[in-house]
Scaffold this active site. Structure first.
Site, short mmCIF file in Angstrom:
data_model
loop_
_atom_site.label_atom_id
_atom_site.label_comp_id
_atom_site.label_asym_id
_atom_site.label_seq_id
_atom_site.Cartn_x
_atom_site.Cartn_y
_atom_site.Cartn_z
N HIS A 56 61.09 48.95 -49.81
CA HIS A 56 62.63 48.54 -48.58
C HIS A 56 62.52 49.26 -47.21
CE1 HIS A 56 63.37 52.92 -49.34
NE2 HIS A 56 64.06 52.87 -48.44
N ASP A 60 61.11 55.30 -43.17
CA ASP A 60 60.10 56.68 -43.70
C ASP A 60 59.18 56.08 -45.22
OD1 ASP A 60 62.78 56.66 -45.18
OD2 ASP A 60 62.13 57.60 -46.65
N HIS A 61 59.58 55.03 -45.67
CA HIS A 61 58.85 53.76 -45.94
C HIS A 61 57.91 52.24 -45.51
CE1 HIS A 61 61.04 55.83 -49.67
NE2 HIS A 61 62.11 56.13 -48.82
N HIS A 114 71.25 51.65 -52.66
CA HIS A 114 70.91 52.70 -51.90
C HIS A 114 71.06 51.45 -50.31
CE1 HIS A 114 68.01 55.47 -49.19
NE2 HIS A 114 67.44 54.67 -49.41
FE FE Z 1 63.16 57.43 -49.13
ZN ZN Z 2 65.53 54.63 -48.65
#
Ligand code: FE
Ligand code: ZN
Length: 253
Positions: A56, A60-61, A114
């Site tokens: 996603h 932070d990814h 999310h």
């Molecule tokens: Fe995350």
């Molecule tokens: Zn996330």
């Protein structure tokens, strides 16, 4: 399993994952949370990086996608639905697509909730869920609805029980406190919370766990259980409504 999987703690509480297909030697990273930690883990093993599988769009990814692509020439795959807000994709994926690393094939599952456009990668025996199903928890609903997240979790719950779940963060301690507030008498949960505390104290990862253990302990998945319905004052209500209430309670916990 024909995949070697390395857990790479990244940033504050993210987990990065390096996957090596043992038949071909091809290496992938699931998400790219942190350049330094992932490069160190690759160099330690003498591995290159062929592929980055994104779950996603959150920073932070995807933070290290640019540097890892530049350094290793890795291809980047991610959700078609998120193509406009992910780093440039070499291949876009949708539910049901097969995403292969060498001889190891994963099936793409849409796990929106999310975020809308969040995907999971289900290999044989191992599923990478990032911020959808999380260790003893589930991701906050930043974009999707509770109903959408429940649909996503239900797809993951239908995987074989022995599947190992690799999720995106270590929120185990706080998730454990919340889970115990819902089911204080759940012995499997008490045991898991104890083991998470031991792992945290030892600096060891809390992932993976089997889907079977998530089903026995994770209060979000346990919205199907009459005992959990009763615990949140919704005896007899349908699973999605109970999930929504458990999620609402976690938001204000
Ligand atoms: Fe995350
Ligand atoms: Zn996330």
């Amino acid at each position: 399993m024909a995949l070697e999987i390395i857990v790479v703690p990244c940033r504050q509480d993210n987990y990065g994952y390096l996957l090596r297909d043992m038949e071909t030697g091809a290496v992938a990273s699931v998400d790219a949370p942190e350049e330094a930690a992932l490069v160190a883990a690759l160099e330690e093993r003498g591995w290159g990086l062929d592929l980055i599988l994104l779950t996603h769009h959150h920073e932070d990814h995807v933070d290290a996608v640019g540097p890892l692509r530049a350094r290793y020439g890795a291809k980047v795959w991610g959700a078609a639905a998120d193509a406009h807000r992910l780093p440039k994709l070499d291949r876009d994926l949708k539910e049901g697509d097969e995403a292969a690393l060498g001889a190891s094939v994963s099936r793409v599952i849409d796990v929106s909730g999310h975020t809308v456009g969040h995907i999971a990668y289900a290999f044989e025996g191992a599923v990478f869920t990032a911020d959808s199903l999380m260790a003893l928890g589930c991701g906050r609903l930043f974009e999707g609805t509770a109903l959408q997240m429940w649909g996503s979790l239900s797809k993951l719950m239908a995987l074989p029980k022995e599947t190992l779940v690799y999720s995106g963060h270590n929120y185990g301690a706080s998730n454990g406190r919340f889970a115990l507030s819902i089911e204080p008498g759940n012995a499997a949960l008490q045991d898991r919370v104890r083991r998470i505390a031991e792992a945290d104290a030892a600096g060891a990862p809390i992932c993976p766990v089997t889907l079977e253990e998530e089903l026995a302990t994770n209060p979000f998945l346990r919205a199907t259980e009459e005992s959990v319905k009763a615990a949140v004052g919704l005896s007899g209500a349908d699973d999605a409504a109970v999930f929504a209430e458990v999620r609402r309670r976690k938001d204000v916990f």
